[in-house]
Design an enzyme around this catalytic site. Sequence first.
Site, PDB file in Angstrom:
ATOM      1  N   HIS A  58       0.864  -1.189   0.000  1.00  0.00           N
ATOM      2  CA  HIS A  58       0.000   0.000   0.000  1.00  0.00           C
ATOM      3  C   HIS A  58       0.900   1.239   0.000  1.00  0.00           C
ATOM      4  CE1 HIS A  58      -3.721  -2.272   0.756  1.00  0.00           C
ATOM      5  NE2 HIS A  58      -2.954  -3.055   1.482  1.00  0.00           N
ATOM      6  N   ARG A  60      -0.371   4.318  -0.677  1.00  0.00           N
ATOM      7  CA  ARG A  60      -1.230   5.388  -0.133  1.00  0.00           C
ATOM      8  C   ARG A  60      -1.411   6.622  -1.017  1.00  0.00           C
ATOM      9  NH1 ARG A  60      -3.512   1.836   2.811  1.00  0.00           N
ATOM     10  NH2 ARG A  60      -2.659   1.379   4.856  1.00  0.00           N
ATOM     11  N   ASP A 150      -8.556  -5.314  -2.495  1.00  0.00           N
ATOM     12  CA  ASP A 150      -7.927  -5.531  -1.195  1.00  0.00           C
ATOM     13  C   ASP A 150      -8.281  -4.455  -0.184  1.00  0.00           C
ATOM     14  OD1 ASP A 150      -5.990  -6.912   0.583  1.00  0.00           O
ATOM     15  OD2 ASP A 150      -5.072  -4.932   0.516  1.00  0.00           O
ATOM     16  N   ASP A 303       2.079  -6.849   2.420  1.00  0.00           N
ATOM     17  CA  ASP A 303       0.900  -6.083   2.880  1.00  0.00           C
ATOM     18  C   ASP A 303       1.351  -4.850   3.674  1.00  0.00           C
ATOM     19  OD1 ASP A 303      -1.677  -5.237   3.213  1.00  0.00           O
ATOM     20  OD2 ASP A 303      -2.271  -6.864   4.567  1.00  0.00           O
TER      21      ASP A 303
END
Lengths: 428, 317
Positions: A58, A60, A150, A303
Amino acid sequence: MSDFLIKGASLLGAEPVDLLLSDGTVAEIGSGLSAAGAEIVDADGLVALPGLVDLHTHLREPGREDAETVETGTQAAAMGGFTAVHAMANTDPVADTAGVVEQVWRLGREAGHCDVQPVGAVTVGLAGERLAELGAMADSAAKVRVFSDDGKCVSDAVLMRRALEYVKAFDGVVAQHAQEPRLTEDAQMNEGELSGRLGLRGWPAVAEEAIIARDCLLAAHVGSRLHVCHVSTAGSVEIVRWAKSKGWNVTAEACPHHLLLTDELAATYDPIYKVNPPLRSATDVEALREGLADGTIDVVATDHAPHPHEDKDCEWQAAAFGMLGLETALSVVQQTMVDTGLLTWRGVAERMSATPARIGRLSGHGRPLEVGEPANVVLYDPAFSKVVDATELASLSRNTPYVGRELPGRVVATFLRGTPTVLDGKLQ
Amino acid sequence: MKRHLLSAGDLTRDDAELLLRTAEELRSLADRPIKKLPALRGRTVVNLFFEDSTRTRISFEAAAKRLSADVINFSAKGSSLSKGESLKDTSLTLEAMGADAVVVRHWASGAPHLLANAGWSKSSVVNAGDGTHEHPTQALLDAFTMWRHLGNLDGRRVAIVGDVLHSRVARSNALLLKTLGAEVTLVAPPTLLPVGVEGWDVETSYDLDAVLPKADVVMMLRVQRERMNAAFFPTVREYSRRYGLDGRRMANLQDHTIVMHPGPMIRGMEITADVADSNRSVIVEQVTNGVAVRMAVLYLLLGGSEPAVGATEGTNL
């Protein structure tokens, strides 16, 4: 571009050899190599691995640049030995159009610390109602091949079936966040004796396993590719093993934190340990390690989920799910898989480079370290040992669950197509 | 005793018995014309309530005032979920105001734990109920009430009946009563027992009628009607039929058995009016005992080791 001569690296843990990186490729491999004008990298005692590939990051950006940006996230990736990361779609706006995936892809190219391969959302706005324009994202400059909602599960069976079918047209894969939503409403931690004691709403293993079982059956039924994100329970490992035994095209990933940490940490009520899927029991950790060792679990994916300090410095129930992972992944894999004898360095290269690149259809990554191949290389010192200090991380966020914990190993250098992104343990 | 009271499980048997003895001394104050001791004069107790609970707040307020502490009531409605002031900033504010003890009621399990351990403040923290986790002073006042009626609790059988899954009262009681030697049976439909309850070192039963004849104490828990909507039980009527305490069931109790309820009761749901108002019911007494027990908690956390009554200052009450 200058050439680099890596002296005495242990190639995938084997006998030391020299590698000459020139013009973005591995030009020579052998002992006693010399090259005029090449910069020498002393790799005595270091393991050489192909550049790592993360299927689950991620970054962001766009939307939560207070937590991470493509720039800082890819710096963290380089520091962790990654040369390519898949950027998850749950940004703001969601990466559910060709425009957003191209923006993320372009930001990655501009940052230059590692390749950024955007993941496209399966459904518009991750809302689980109608398919996003998967084909447009596949045909865009970003060439999206991995699609995932996700953070949310594609829980509607019909939508999931259609998504699995539809992506066959461009050799795509649906990466499922397996979480039955009704069984996990307001869920806070692994459901078990401890959740009952702590008064935190349980996230039962069955909520993950039921979706994985359904999705394996769907994938088999329509003859498509399924990838299962962050497998966290022993039961899930069993189901994936069963699906593979049928010859179905199912792959699965495990996260470093699920290979090391257990739900008992929730007893601190410190939300640094709050993650989705949650930390599970020691039995689950054991099953994940075995599954990763025997190939049931195909890859390790981080993750990596950055969150600003205030989203973790609060009540457990109010805190965000997720933990950092890029900069500690290889160390955790060394501790849990290599130092325990479960996996060789060759196995690590498979699980963290070759296989994730193959699942994501990244042609320039995950290649073997052979002459003529792209010079994506990580040099890693397994003899090093450090206590994790969150303030030393390249990530913009500090939510690592390993603070104060001693972890083995250190990435000494990362080369992306022959150019060092990390050298002497420092960002370039 | 530790500096905080976060969980009933933190209390040793010695701690718990000291608390009960101290509460007994302090309870005698209630019968005197002047119900006040100087023990905590100059100390500040903050009631920090993130969740409405008039009963618990006024009980702590009365307890602190009877010990001459200064009391500040801080009602912090809303939550960091709704982007109000964070728990951390609230805590830093109270610390800056010089709170000696913070009595905290919070909708999030573990919030008192965080207040005590995050390093934001040096105050003693008393858990006045956190989420579906614990409510240790309720367990202490329940044990105190049982102790006054039954004496030593060793081997006494306590049935705790109702929505155990969502009950912080049940969790704290299970822990404290085990420490005090009682045998606890949790009675509920299977949907309202927590996963993993087999590891709690208590008995469980789905059959209230089988448990009642052997019980020395029957503690009824509040059951919210809304649980019906989440399929925990089909209807209020069926719940009452299977798990409600009515006159017919009360007739099967032993003569000395007492009936308790932490309040607020829903008459007609988990307990009928004739039971709640019967002479077995100690529900009103629980409230009186609540003040005494909370005085004992504040006194022992903030005061010291001397006996609470008579030793501090020269006042002869």
